[in-house]
Design a protein around this motif. Structure first.
Motif, PDB file in Angstrom:
ATOM      1  N   GLU A 181       0.819  -1.223   0.000  1.00 16.93           N
ATOM      2  CA  GLU A 181       0.000   0.000   0.000  1.00 16.93           C
ATOM      3  C   GLU A 181       0.845   1.262   0.000  1.00 16.93           C
ATOM      4  OE1 GLU A 181      -3.103   0.476   2.818  1.00 16.93           O
ATOM      5  OE2 GLU A 181      -4.548  -0.382   1.426  1.00 16.93           O
ATOM      6  N   ILE A 182       2.024   1.203   0.623  1.00 12.98           N
ATOM      7  CA  ILE A 182       2.894   2.379   0.612  1.00 12.98           C
ATOM      8  C   ILE A 182       3.382   2.633  -0.810  1.00 12.98           C
ATOM      9  CG2 ILE A 182       5.146   3.255   1.359  1.00 12.98           C
ATOM     10  CD1 ILE A 182       4.604   2.166   4.083  1.00 12.98           C
ATOM     11  N   ALA A 185       0.501   3.950  -2.751  1.00 17.48           N
ATOM     12  CA  ALA A 185       0.218   5.337  -2.390  1.00 17.48           C
ATOM     13  C   ALA A 185       1.208   6.260  -3.096  1.00 17.48           C
ATOM     14  CB  ALA A 185       0.301   5.514  -0.874  1.00 17.48           C
ATOM     15  N   SER A 188       0.332   6.456  -6.666  1.00 21.72           N
ATOM     16  CA  SER A 188      -0.937   7.141  -6.932  1.00 21.72           C
ATOM     17  C   SER A 188      -0.796   8.654  -6.820  1.00 21.72           C
ATOM     18  CB  SER A 188      -2.028   6.638  -5.984  1.00 21.72           C
ATOM     19  OG  SER A 188      -1.874   7.222  -4.712  1.00 21.72           O
ATOM     20  N   PHE A 189       0.267   9.116  -6.155  1.00 22.74           N
ATOM     21  CA  PHE A 189       0.484  10.564  -6.103  1.00 22.74           C
ATOM     22  C   PHE A 189       1.421  11.030  -7.208  1.00 22.74           C
ATOM     23  CE2 PHE A 189      -1.248   9.936  -1.908  1.00 22.74           C
ATOM     24  CZ  PHE A 189      -2.117  10.998  -1.837  1.00 22.74           C
ATOM     25  N   GLY A 281      10.169  14.023  11.486  1.00 27.50           N
ATOM     26  CA  GLY A 281      10.373  15.067  10.470  1.00 27.50           C
ATOM     27  C   GLY A 281      10.194  14.543   9.067  1.00 27.50           C
ATOM     28  N   GLY A 282      10.038  15.466   8.146  1.00 25.83           N
ATOM     29  CA  GLY A 282       9.816  15.044   6.772  1.00 25.83           C
ATOM     30  C   GLY A 282      10.895  15.639   5.915  1.00 25.83           C
TER      31      GLY A 282
ATOM     32  N   MET B 109      -5.743   9.340  -3.996  1.00 24.59           N
ATOM     33  CA  MET B 109      -6.324   8.097  -3.508  1.00 24.59           C
ATOM     34  C   MET B 109      -6.141   7.968  -1.992  1.00 24.59           C
ATOM     35  SD  MET B 109      -5.866   4.520  -5.413  1.00 24.59           S
ATOM     36  CE  MET B 109      -6.554   2.994  -4.817  1.00 24.59           C
ATOM     37  N   PHE B 111      -6.315   4.996   1.050  1.00 24.52           N
ATOM     38  CA  PHE B 111      -6.179   3.541   1.087  1.00 24.52           C
ATOM     39  C   PHE B 111      -6.779   2.925   2.343  1.00 24.52           C
ATOM     40  CE2 PHE B 111      -3.068   5.073  -1.815  1.00 24.52           C
ATOM     41  CZ  PHE B 111      -3.009   4.111  -2.798  1.00 24.52           C
ATOM     42  N   GLN B 112      -7.140   1.637   2.216  1.00 23.80           N
ATOM     43  CA  GLN B 112      -7.759   0.928   3.340  1.00 23.80           C
ATOM     44  C   GLN B 112      -6.856   0.898   4.567  1.00 23.80           C
ATOM     45  OE1 GLN B 112      -8.921  -3.078   2.414  1.00 23.80           O
ATOM     46  NE2 GLN B 112      -9.953  -3.327   4.370  1.00 23.80           N
ATOM     47  N   ASN B 113      -5.584   0.543   4.346  1.00 19.86           N
ATOM     48  CA  ASN B 113      -4.663   0.507   5.490  1.00 19.86           C
ATOM     49  C   ASN B 113      -3.763   1.726   5.512  1.00 19.86           C
ATOM     50  OD1 ASN B 113      -5.573  -2.013   6.573  1.00 19.86           O
ATOM     51  ND2 ASN B 113      -4.689  -2.922   4.745  1.00 19.86           N
ATOM     52  N   PHE B 114      -4.283   2.803   5.020  1.00 20.22           N
ATOM     53  CA  PHE B 114      -3.711   4.152   5.107  1.00 20.22           C
ATOM     54  C   PHE B 114      -2.521   4.395   4.186  1.00 20.22           C
ATOM     55  CE2 PHE B 114      -4.734   2.775   9.630  1.00 20.22           C
ATOM     56  CZ  PHE B 114      -6.094   2.931   9.452  1.00 20.22           C
ATOM     57  N   GLY B 115      -1.571   3.423   4.112  1.00 22.33           N
ATOM     58  CA  GLY B 115      -0.415   3.609   3.234  1.00 22.33           C
ATOM     59  C   GLY B 115       0.407   4.826   3.579  1.00 22.33           C
ATOM     60  N   LEU B 116       0.535   5.096   4.880  1.00 22.34           N
ATOM     61  CA  LEU B 116       1.325   6.261   5.299  1.00 22.34           C
ATOM     62  C   LEU B 116       2.807   5.881   5.392  1.00 22.34           C
ATOM     63  CD1 LEU B 116      -1.009   7.558   8.133  1.00 22.34           C
ATOM     64  CD2 LEU B 116      -0.901   8.326   5.764  1.00 22.34           C
ATOM     65  N   LEU B 117       3.660   6.894   5.286  1.00 25.28           N
ATOM     66  CA  LEU B 117       5.098   6.653   5.392  1.00 25.28           C
ATOM     67  C   LEU B 117       5.505   6.698   6.858  1.00 25.28           C
ATOM     68  CD1 LEU B 117       6.070   8.925   2.427  1.00 25.28           C
ATOM     69  CD2 LEU B 117       6.297   6.452   2.497  1.00 25.28           C
ATOM     70  N   PRO B 118       6.012   5.576   7.391  1.00 18.65           N
ATOM     71  CA  PRO B 118       6.287   5.505   8.826  1.00 18.65           C
ATOM     72  C   PRO B 118       7.426   6.423   9.272  1.00 18.65           C
ATOM     73  CG  PRO B 118       7.092   3.546   7.715  1.00 18.65           C
ATOM     74  CD  PRO B 118       6.330   4.329   6.700  1.00 18.65           C
ATOM     75  N   ARG B 120       7.891   9.494   8.357  1.00 16.91           N
ATOM     76  CA  ARG B 120       7.552  10.916   8.315  1.00 16.91           C
ATOM     77  C   ARG B 120       6.484  11.220   9.353  1.00 16.91           C
ATOM     78  NH1 ARG B 120       7.439  13.585   2.657  1.00 16.91           N
ATOM     79  NH2 ARG B 120       9.305  12.734   1.719  1.00 16.91           N
ATOM     80  N   PHE B 128       3.383  14.999   1.173  1.00 13.02           N
ATOM     81  CA  PHE B 128       4.083  14.073   0.278  1.00 13.02           C
ATOM     82  C   PHE B 128       3.719  14.288  -1.195  1.00 13.02           C
ATOM     83  CE2 PHE B 128       4.401   9.950  -1.913  1.00 13.02           C
ATOM     84  CZ  PHE B 128       5.745   9.717  -1.742  1.00 13.02           C
ATOM     85  N   ARG B 176      -3.768  14.036   3.144  1.00  9.85           N
ATOM     86  CA  ARG B 176      -2.761  13.893   2.096  1.00  9.85           C
ATOM     87  C   ARG B 176      -3.429  13.925   0.722  1.00  9.85           C
ATOM     88  NH1 ARG B 176       0.761   8.473   1.959  1.00  9.85           N
ATOM     89  NH2 ARG B 176      -1.306   7.583   1.661  1.00  9.85           N
ATOM     90  N   ALA B 177      -4.590  13.252   0.641  1.00 11.30           N
ATOM     91  CA  ALA B 177      -5.286  13.216  -0.641  1.00 11.30           C
ATOM     92  C   ALA B 177      -5.897  14.578  -0.988  1.00 11.30           C
ATOM     93  CB  ALA B 177      -6.372  12.145  -0.610  1.00 11.30           C
TER      94      ALA B 177
END
Lengths: 282, 424
Positions: A181-182, A185, A188-189, A281-282, B109, B111-118, B120, B128, B176-177
């Motif tokens: 999913e990461i 994601a 998708s961006f 941080g990003g 988009m 996502f179901q399980n968020f798809g976040l960057l751990p 950040r 992002f 984010r979206a």
């Protein structure tokens, strides 16, 4: 007729090595010069400052990167090395380990990424890594010496062969383990392949890659004595002297210095790995 | 023109998938195609249009191809055949550069399980998408903070995502979206991983956001209640990857297209979806003060009703007049209606679900007036209509309806007699 004379496996390797030695000499001398330069710089950096300054720097690194306990241990341990009169040899070993590890990472991380992106590449890479890791180290000491003569350079090369695989393996693993999913994601961006690698995959895989770096360092250190056999110098030499002359005192002192160096490197790189898991941080 | 037009879309997984399409068109079954070609059909000839600013829900059980479908829209999964037109441009024919542009600026988009960057923090995750499209640092930080405010995450900008609860993490995903202000929002089971209470809350917040932002939302879910709650229109996917029905929630509930949809919707509490406007309708009114007592009585007589609503010339509701009061007033000779206009009549908005009206309908003697947000009279719902609609939901379902005692006795007699006859 002896069936072995049809396909002579050992002889085959011999032919290859001889051919390489006769025809690729220029390549080996370039590699040799490069490695020698690197060793020289590392040694100069580690050995030029006064010993107490270096002990202070190592203690500070351990204190701030790992923990106060590791800091105290480093101070006492490196003090002990100094006291045993092994400081110069220890720094020369550290230079050898450092050079091998840097080359291993420069080669290993990109190879790991390549292997993670393509199953075909990985299917070739994996058995090669198995071969490198399980072939007894003494076996490739012979061609290393033939190509690079005696001294620290074949030491670095032999160490490299042994210590490279975990860097490749764990980079590959880390990138393959990035959750689907990461990746989706990021795509998708509108990520390009390069952005995907640099902004999503590598940062997410970093803790695993750090574990690989830690393994690479530990394996490199474990090669110190074997590399000593082909004149790599440093603490390996000291231990070998203990063995050949049956001098228990010399052997143990060299051994203890290696253990102290190993614990220092392990704790510090592990702490870096843990920190990479909790970055902000990003 | 519809914003998204999907024409005859197929997605088939497996070796050399295109050869399966003629087989599908010949009507060969999914199982047989799998056996012959090793191909699995995920989407089976989907055709539909998604209008601007609507929430379009694609609903299906697992394995119906709904997640595959949403990934075809931005080509995270390459469709096998068909057309996906966005603003008239075929996504499937786009080159890499053009496709990236669409992904960056046109649709985002969730996502179901968020798809976040751990690695950040919250604001790092939200910006992002902007960072990917090379927006400069200050501008993207500002937009990210706006998006964070929009989803109610102020104060958490610097938190690591792993420290947040599921609901909060999905807010980050939503922010984010929203950060690059896309026209289209793709939401893949966005609330399915959350626990029920949080899920309901997030649904309400999405509805609120949508009322303000007017995005075009494509929402995927396996939860029919969620689909009915969020969707302006719903597409129901069958297990064969085929679209079974597309319609508003009410159309799906009141006119299921086939047995599959019917079985699907039979357990839904329809009273929460059917609105006042559906069961109610036109009501007889008189205009006050231009019409008087006589007009009121005539209107009631002609329509055979016992009460009539009174509005002013602007269709603002003044109250209700009953036939009893009107006749009594006529006897006194008084002509002005004002004294008998009652304002204790109940009012509701046309979009209120009838479950909310049931209690009132039983308590009041009058029809319930429907008034829109401007206060204009829109018609009325009679209590009979509400009760009939509630009752309809139980027909054919397996709920035990109460029976009268006499019915029970008759049934008992029948069985006893049947048993006696069998014994003879």
């Amino acid at each position: 007729m002896d069936i072995r004379s049809i396909i002579d496996i050992g002889g085959g390797f011999e032919v290859i090595v001889t051919w390489l030695r006769n025809n690729m000499g220029w390549l080996f001398s370039i590699i040799s010069d490069g490695v020698n330069g690197m060793l020289g710089i590392s040694r100069w950096v580690l050995q030029t400052p006064p010993t107490f300054v270096m002990i202070g720097i190592f203690t500070a690194i351990a204190w701030f990167v790992a923990s106060k306990g590791v800091g105290v241990f480093t101070f006492l341990g490196f003090g002990l090395i100094w006291y045993m009169g092994l400081w110069t040899l220890t720094m020369s070993t550290l230079a050898l380990v450092f050079s091998s590890v840097v080359i291993a990472l420069v080669l290993g991380v990109p190879l790991g990424i390549w292997g993670a992106k393509s199953d075909k590449v990985w299917n070739v890479m994996r058995p090669t890594l198995d071969f490198m890791q399980t072939l007894p180290a003494f076996v490739y000491l012979i061609p290393a010496v033939l190509f690079f003569r005696l001294g620290p350079v074949p030491g670095v090369i032999a160490t490299l062969v042994f210590a490279l695989p975990p860097a490749v393996r764990l980079t590959n693993l880390g990138i393959r383990q990035v959750p689907k999913e990461i990746k989706e994601a990021a795509l998708s961006f509108g990520c390009t392949n390069r952005q995907m690698l640099l902004k999503a995959e590598l940062p997410v895989a970093l803790p695993t890659i750090m574990a690989g770096i830690n393994q690479t360092i530990m394996l490199a250190l474990s090669m110190v004595v074997i590399a000593g056999m082909i004149g790599a110098g440093g603490l390996g030499n000291e231990v070998l002297r203990g063995i050949t002359q049956l001098r228990i005192d010399v052997g143990f002192e060299g051994g203890i210095a290696i253990v102290i160096l190993a614990i220092f490197l392990d704790r510090v790189t592990q702490a870096l790995g843990t920190a990479s898991q909790k970055r902000t941080g990003g | 023109m519809a914003l998204i037009q999907v024409n005859d879309l197929y997605k088939i997984f497996g070796p050399n998938p295109k050869r399966a399409i003629p087989m599908i068109k010949k009507g060969i079954s999914k199982g047989e195609i799998l056996k012959k070609t090793g191909c699995t059909i995920a989407i089976n000839g989907a055709t539909f249009a998604i209008e601007r600013k609507e929430t379009f829900v694609v609903m299906g059980l697992s394995g119906s191809g709904k997640s595959t479908f949403i990934r075809c829209l931005n080509r995270l999964i390459e469709p096998t055949a068909g057309e996906i037109l966005i603003d008239g441009e075929d996504v499937m024919k786009m080159g890499a550069e053009k496709l990236r542009e669409v992904r960056r600026y046109k649709m985002s988009m969730v996502f179901q399980n968020f798809g976040l960057l751990p690695h950040r923090n919250v604001v790092g995750n939200v910006e992002f998408g902007l960072e990917i499209s090379n927006m400069d640092k200050e501008e993207r930080r500002k937009k990210a903070l706006d998006a964070i405010k929009l989803v109610g995450l102020e104060g958490f900008e610097q938190s690591l995502t792993s420290e947040l609860s599921g609901g909060m993490q999905q807010r980050v995903g939503l922010a984010r979206a929203l950060a690059n202000d896309p026209e289209i929002l793709l939401m893949d089971e966005a609330f399915s991983a959350l626990d029920p209470l949080i899920r309901t809350q997030m649904q309400d917040e999405l509805l609120e956001l949508q009322a303000r932002l007017h995005k075009t939302i494509v929402f995927i879910t396996h939860d029919l209640d969620e689909a009915l709650k969020l969707g302006d229109r719903i597409a129901i996917l069958g297990p064969d990857g085929r679209v079974r029905q597309i319609g508003t929630p009410e159309e799906i509930l009141s006119q299921p297209a086939d047995e599959y949809v019917k079985r699907f919707v039979q357990n839904v509490d329809r009273t929460r979806v059917i609105t006042a406007a559906t069961v109610g309708g036109h009501a007889t009114t008189i205009t006050y003060p231009s019409e008087g007592l006589k007009a009121a009585i005539r209107a009631m007589e002609r329509s055979q009703i016992s009460s009539v609503f009174v509005t002013d010339v602007d269709r603002h509701l003044k109250g209700i007049v009953t036939i009893d009061d009107a006749v009594a007033l006529q006897k006194t000779g008084e002509k002005d209606l004002a004294v008998i206009i009652k304002n204790d009549v109940y009012t509701t908005s046309p979009s209120t679900p009838i479950s909310d009206l049931l209690a009132t309908a039983i308590a009041t003697g009058y029809p319930i007036a429907m008034i829109d947000e401007n206060g204009h009279f829109q018609g009325a719902v009679s209590r009979a209509a509400i009760i009939a609609e509630v009752n309809k939901g139980y027909e054919g379902s397996e709920t035990e309806m109460p029976q009268t005692l006499s019915d029970l006795q008759d049934a008992l007699n029948d069985t006893v007699q049947g048993a006696l006859q069998d014994g003879e």
